[in-house]
Design an enzyme around this catalytic site. Sequence first.
Site, mmCIF file in Angstrom:
data_model
loop_
_atom_site.group_PDB
_atom_site.id
_atom_site.type_symbol
_atom_site.label_atom_id
_atom_site.label_comp_id
_atom_site.label_asym_id
_atom_site.label_seq_id
_atom_site.Cartn_x
_atom_site.Cartn_y
_atom_site.Cartn_z
ATOM 1 N N ASN A 161 -10.219 -3.316 1.818
ATOM 2 C CA ASN A 161 -9.895 -3.228 0.395
ATOM 3 C C ASN A 161 -11.164 -2.962 -0.406
ATOM 4 O OD1 ASN A 161 -7.060 -3.690 0.411
ATOM 5 N ND2 ASN A 161 -7.385 -5.889 0.641
ATOM 6 N N HIS B 261 0.827 -1.217 0.000
ATOM 7 C CA HIS B 261 0.000 0.000 0.000
ATOM 8 C C HIS B 261 0.860 1.267 0.000
ATOM 9 C CE1 HIS B 261 -3.758 -2.245 0.701
ATOM 10 N NE2 HIS B 261 -3.028 -3.004 1.496
#
Length: 495
Positions: A137, A64
């Site tokens: 997510n 990320h």
Amino acid sequence: MVHPADAPAIASRGVLTTSSGNPVDDNLTSMTAGENGPILLQDFHLLDKLAHFGRQRIPERVVHAKGAGAHGYFEVTKDISHLSCANFLNKVGKRTPVFTRFSTVAGELGAADTARDPRGFAVKFYTEEGNGDMVGNNIPTFFIRDGVKFPSFIASQKRHPQTHLPDATMVWDFWSLVPESLHQVTQLHSDRGIPDGFRHMHGYSSHTLSLVKEDGQFYYVKWHFRTEQGIKNLAVEDAARLAGTDPNYATRDLFNAIERGEYPAWRVYVQVMTEQEALSYKYNVFDVTKTVSQKDFPLQEVGRMVLNRNPENYFAEVEQAAFAPSNMVPGIAPSPDRMLQARLFSYADAHRYRLGANLHQIPINRPINGANTHHRDGFMAVNGNGGAAPNYWPNSFGGPHPTNKPAQVYPKNVRVEGTAARHAFADVDADYEQPGILYNMFSDDEKNRVAANIASSLSQTPEFIQRRQLKHFYRADKDYGHRVEVALKAAGSKI
């Protein structure tokens, strides 16, 4: 030079200083020994600038790394006080400040926003009872269900240790040897594998979490954030073009939309299960590679999230933001999900490495109610370090004390039994059933696109890996396997 004469007039930000606050007389010329002589060591302003310049990067996130964020609020729209004692959920109309960060998963800081990759969807709620983070997510499942596999999974998605290049063989070798990944692989290679920016995608907790009442009664839940902007995805060709012409496409889109006053919003829901319903469900609700059908457990509205303010400084607010699923307020608790259990440690620990032990003193991570701990010292302790208050417990001098209300934090009477061992998941058939169901929800055209998307990278791997992975597609659905095999041959495979 104070201000360029041809530039628009603007209010002065004051006199430039060194990091120690001393005024700087000249920011364009170094101090030298004579007109053509060497630079003098006594030029502290020069040394100050260069020393800081060489230290201004912190470790990027292992996953990320590339992302964008914005401030906003969460507003309760439906009463769920019968499910949780969480203070920020206790009244319709109540608003809680939030900071949300979106990201790609596998790419580095300079990666394109339009890669085929899951998107991180992390929300920090600044509540009266401390920070609560929902770290999810844009896809409701994940590739693996046990945290012990996570380092190897991520390594397979990163760069090859010899060539330092992305490597399709590593990717598919891991996926083909871990068939629980098939559900997520199918979703990733569908149209939703490349969202059109961050505004046009849903968000999910993915994991099953718990809502806890004041008496300790609890429910298992999955959180859903459903975009009000509508789902939009990028075609493969458009994503490739944007990766070359505007690799920051999603970051730019989010920032510009908020600047225009087009504030993105998401409706927030939960799926709710009693403990008995969860334990008797046809799929393991603590396996993050599986979904829970909305037909069996319909979405129940909770609230609405709106993002209405851009960061003032990207590094201070987005890069230093630290989200961790272990940040839970009273009324919200974890579940036995193995992947979640591993993340409870890993995320907070990764931020301690990136930002230091005092990361919660950084403004973007600071709880609005103030942290009142016995923690002391460490690098960058800048909040007074607890002053003269006791740094131990128990004590006789008024140090911060526990609430002594465990039921609000932990579900009551959760059954835990069995032997201490490495218990493997036994229901292997379920790893194929849900991918097959998902595949058959696609239109005929999307089935062809899924197969072509898979073949574009799987065809770059050795034939034995292609054959191994094909067996998984065929086991999920014969048509699925057939279409992928046809697409592989069309891409030049000799299988």
